[in-house]
Structure formats: C-alpha cells, structure tokens
Design an enzyme around this catalytic site. Structure first.
Site, short mmCIF file in Angstrom:
data_model
loop_
_atom_site.label_atom_id
_atom_site.label_comp_id
_atom_site.label_asym_id
_atom_site.label_seq_id
_atom_site.Cartn_x
_atom_site.Cartn_y
_atom_site.Cartn_z
CD GLU A 175 -10.25 -4.70 -0.58
OE1 GLU A 175 -11.26 -5.44 -0.50
OE2 GLU A 175 -9.31 -4.91 -1.37
CD GLU A 207 -5.51 -6.49 -0.01
OE1 GLU A 207 -6.23 -7.09 -0.84
OE2 GLU A 207 -5.87 -6.23 1.15
O1 AHR Z 1 -6.35 -10.70 -0.66
C1 AHR Z 1 -7.63 -11.20 -0.43
C2 AHR Z 1 -8.64 -10.11 -0.14
O2 AHR Z 1 -8.71 -9.26 -1.24
C3 AHR Z 1 -8.32 -9.17 0.98
O3 AHR Z 1 -8.71 -9.64 2.22
C4 AHR Z 1 -9.11 -7.97 0.64
O4 AHR Z 1 -8.54 -6.79 1.16
C5 AHR Z 1 -9.17 -8.00 -0.87
O5 AHR Z 1 -10.46 -7.82 -1.33
#
Ligand code: AHR
Length: 508
Positions: A176, A295
């Site tokens: 990110e 994710e």
């Molecule tokens: O999954 C929690 C957080 O969400 C992670 O650390 C990040 O990559 C995302 O914003």
C-alpha cells in the site's frame, strides 16, 4: 425451479490454487495469542504455534500465506526476528498508535517458515520498501534462499536452526505504497520498485516479485505504475490489488438492506479485477504481470470479536461473511485467467478471519468452512456456466457497480481425476432457492457429497461460548444429471461429484 448448466466444453483454464491463499500480519491478535502461544504455554502447541489451529489450517490445503504485513511490513526489520528469542528486541511497530502494543519479535522468519512447513502453505513475504534499503531486502532473500556453506548470511540461517534454505519464491516489494507504505505517487512507487527489484533480482533462483497496485478501484494508479515500468526490463510477475467491503451494519446486527449492501459491495470485486486487467493490458498486452488480490475481505467496525476491541480490527464473522467469501471465491474461480493469487485478510482474530482464538479458546468461523468446502477447486479446470437463477438489482451499491448480484452465485471445475465441484451461494437473506444442476458436453451423474453451510438466522456466528453454532452438514448421495437442490436462505453449498462425471472428463 431455476437452473445452472455446467458447460464442460468451456473453460478459462486452471484455477490457480493460490486463489485460496491467506494473509497473516503482525497486527493485534493475529499472532500473539492467536496463531502463536509460545512453547511454554499451557495451551497445546507445536513449537509455539497453537496446535488446534495448525491442524485445522492444514486440513484446508492452504496454498500460500502472506506475511508479515500489511502495513506492518513497512517498518519491519527482518533482523529483529532472528536469533535466540529471549534476546530479540521489542519494537514500537507500525500499528502502535492504534493499539499501544509493542512487537515482541517472538515470531520471526524461522518461526513463520516453520508454520508454513507444518501447514503446507508456501510463504509469501511482503518486504519493506519504505524504510529500509534495497540491500537490506536483498540480504533477507539471501538469508532465506542461499545454500548453507555458500555465504555468510546462509550460514547464519543454518546457525539459527535451518540448514536447508527456505526457498521463498514470492516476494512482495512494498505494501500500500499509496498510503501506509510511504504515501507515494504511482510513479514514485514504480521507480522505487525498480530500484528494489533490480538489486534483488541479482540473486539466483526463481522469484516472483510483486509490485504495489491500487487501492480498490483506482485504475489511474494501475495505469501509471504499468506505464512507468513498461520496457524497463524488470516486469513484475504480479501487481497486488487490495479491496475490502466497507461497513454495512455490524457483524452480528445488520438489516436486510445491509445484507444486500454488503453483498453488492463484495460483488464489485468483478469490476475491480476486470477494470485493473483492462488498465494493465494497455501496457502489458501479453499479460506477463498477473493480478494478486493479496488483501480482500469484509472490514466491519471493530470490537465485535471475543477480545472486545483489545485485538485491533478483530471482528466476528456471521453467515453473511461466509456468503461474501463464497461469492468472492466464485468470482475468482470464474476469472482464473486473470487472478493468479488471492489472500483473504486475515487468518485469525482480525478482519474476515477463519479463526478466533485466545487462551484456551479456539473457534473456526463460518469463513473457515467455505475454504474447506471449496478446496477441490484448487488446481482444477474451471468450467463455464449458464446460470438462469436470476439476479438482484437496485440499491446504491448496485448503481455503483452497475452489475446485478446473482441470485445464486456459482462456479464449477473439474479436477484431473474427473471429480466435478460445483459451489453455490444463495444470496437471498430470506428465501430458499430451488436449483436444478445439469451438464452440457458432460454429465453430473455420479456419487455426490453435498455439503451445506447454513443457519436458521443469518446473523449466527461461532463464539467462544457457542463454538459450533454454524457447522457444515454433508450428505452423500447418488446424483443424476438434472437433479434439483434446495439451497437454504443465506447459505453456501458445495456439490462434489465423483463417478460418471469423472468418466466424462475431457482433458483440457
Ligand atoms: O489488513 C489490515 C490492513 O489493511 C493492512 O495492514 C493494510 O495493508 C490494509 O490497509
């Protein structure tokens, strides 16, 4: 009665097992008192990891596990997590301002690799691109992957207990970077990636480097990253995409409108992968760079889990989350030509988790069972579908996605031994769905295991007090092509057929 026809002569290819991947970050209660209890704990453990969880996780054939972040990765120094555990430093980690917990580094590289070995998951290491040098990450790769006796770092690994190299193939470069990973522009991120990838690729061995992709639907980010990387000689093997479903009521208290709101948001995953692929295609028509949705999941308000907010982002998961998991995995199966990996966030005591644990308590959430029910899709040949069960439209989420939500979300595949798996999610919160299942170009006749995950009330969760409130039920039966099933409201069903269907198998 509506029908779903499995089209044996239509396929988008093999379902990459990595679509069934997972994610474990050093955040809140994922590791400490979740996966990891320590070797001296009263809780039964295998070399410090919670035994019940290790055994349960191994059962669903986890292909890959991403670690150590997330955002955590961007302040992580891998050297903190090697050597004797008693001497490892405690650090204020990336999440400290959110939960005031320090990182003990009791789980580091060797412990994580041990967990992977025990469960069969391959490691996917997300490396820090923001606050260390490219050489620091190159050293980590050398430490993990070079044979003992060749280099000082490899010998250090051997001295720390692992003579055999870990053979880590998947390396995420940054996380990110549009936000927690350095607030970069897309061009900056791509240029940093090139610096890291160029240096790290000078090590021998097969490695899959992953560049940071967009936040949800930000196709401008994707385009700029791909444009900057084009022709520079270090084409990333994958672009990481993150997409979470936003808030739509609380995990255990949601209205019917919020049920559909969340499911429409989940359904938007189709737009996410299609639109990013289209943006990537402008610069990568040969599709050398794959999509890793590394994710994804539901992100509800915190505090609904058993720690009552102590574990950051810990939330309960109801049948609604299980249906989100099922429909999302159906999307990935049906786009197996585009999605090469996906990692649900996160494994334990966090967002969209498979487990809730603490002290002597251990619970498999409804999400867990979806992964168990879908595991025969891994490595199987995806099959096309004609789905005439209808769709839900309407509502704000629908207007945004401009894509109806299938009344019955479905995907199908055929394994090498001919076994056919059809997975179905009834997306209605209140109404059952009658579905006939038939094959075209092949047959669904044979012995079937029909597994259903449902609850009388879709808000039902598994809790420490009632850990088995939601459990799958499997019925073994003879299945004829064209047989009907009644899917309970808010349910997930897997039909795994062996027999005539296997004989009809046409190799891909
Ligand atoms: O999954 C929690 C957080 O969400 C992670 O650390 C990040 O990559 C995302 O914003």
């Amino acid at each position: 009665m509506s029908g779903i026809t499995v089209l044996f002569n239509q396929s988008k290819g093999t379902i990459n097992p990595n679509i069934y991947g997972h994610f474990s970050e050093h955040i809140g209660g994922v590791f400490y008192d979740g996966l990891w209890v320590g070797e001296d704990a009263e809780v039964e453990n295998i070399r410090g990891f919670r035994k019940a969880l290790v055994e349960s996780f191994a059962k669903i054939n986890p292909p890959v596990l991403r670690w150590p972040g997330g955002c955590f990765a961007e302040t992580y120094d891998w050297r903190d997590g090697i050597g004797p555990r008693a001497r490892r430093p405690r650090r204020v980690n990336w999440w400290y301002n959110d939960d005031h917990r320090v990182e003990s580094n009791q789980v580091g590289t060797h412990e994580f690799m041990d967990f992977c070995r025990m469960t069969g998951a391959r490691p996917y290491v997300a490396a820090n691109m923001t606050s260390v040098t490219p050489l620091h990450i190159r050293d980590w790769i050398e430490y993990c992957n070079m044979p003992a006796g060749l280099t000082t770092l490899a010998d250090e690994r051997a001295a720390n207990g692992d003579r055999e190299p870990f053979g880590v193939r998947y390396w995420g470069i940054g996380n990110e970077n549009w936000g927690g990973g350095g607030s970069m522009t897309a061009e900056m991120c791509a240029r940093e990636y090139l610096r890291f990838a160029t240096v790290c690729a000078s090590l021998p061995g097969e490695m899959t480097f992953v560049v940071c992709g967009p936040n949800a639907h930000d196709a401008a980010w994707t385009r700029e990253v791909m444009r900057t990387l084009a022709g520079k000689g270090h084409t990333p093997a994958a672009l990481s995409v993150h997409y979470y479903c936003g808030t739509a009521g609380a995990p255990q208290r949601f209205t019917e409108a919020e049920w559909y709101q969340l499911l429409h948001q989940a359904n938007y995953m189709q737009n996410i992968v299609d639109d990013h692929r289209a943006a990537m295609d402008e610069f990568d028509p040969e599709r050398k760079t794959a999509i890793f949705v590394d994710e994804w999941g539901c992100w509800h308000q915190g505090g609904s889990g058993p720690s009552r907010g102590y574990n950051l982002f810990e939330q309960q998961s109801s049948m609604r989350d299980a249906v989100v998991a099922a429909l999302t995995l159906n999307i990935f199966n049906n786009r197996c030509d585009v999605v090469a990996m996906a990692n649900v966030a996160q494994l334990c005591n966090n967002l969209h988790s498979l487990y809730l644990a603490g002290g002597g308590h251990f619970v498999e959430t409804p999400n867990y069972f979806v992964y168990d029910m879908y595991k025969t899709h891994q490595n199987a040949r995806q099959l096309g579908l004609a789905n005439d069960c209808g769709a839900f439209g309407g509502g704000e989420a629908f207007r945004r996605a401009a894509r109806p939500l299938d009344r019955v979300s479905a995907s199908a595949s055929q394994a090498e031994d001919g076994t056919v798996t059809v997975t179905l999610a009834n997306t209605s919160m209140t109404e059952p769905a009658g579905v006939t299942l038939s094959g075209l170009g092949g047959t669904l006749a044979g012995r079937a295991a029909v597994t259903t995950l449902a609850a009388d009330d879709p808000h039902t969760c598994n809790t420490f007090e009632n850990p088995k409130a939601v459990q799958p039920v499997t019925v073994e039966r003879a299945f004829a092509d064209g047989d009907s099933l009644t899917l309970p409201p808010a349910s997930v069903t897997a039909v795994v057929i062996r027999g005539e269907a296997s004989k009809a198998h046409v190799p891909a």
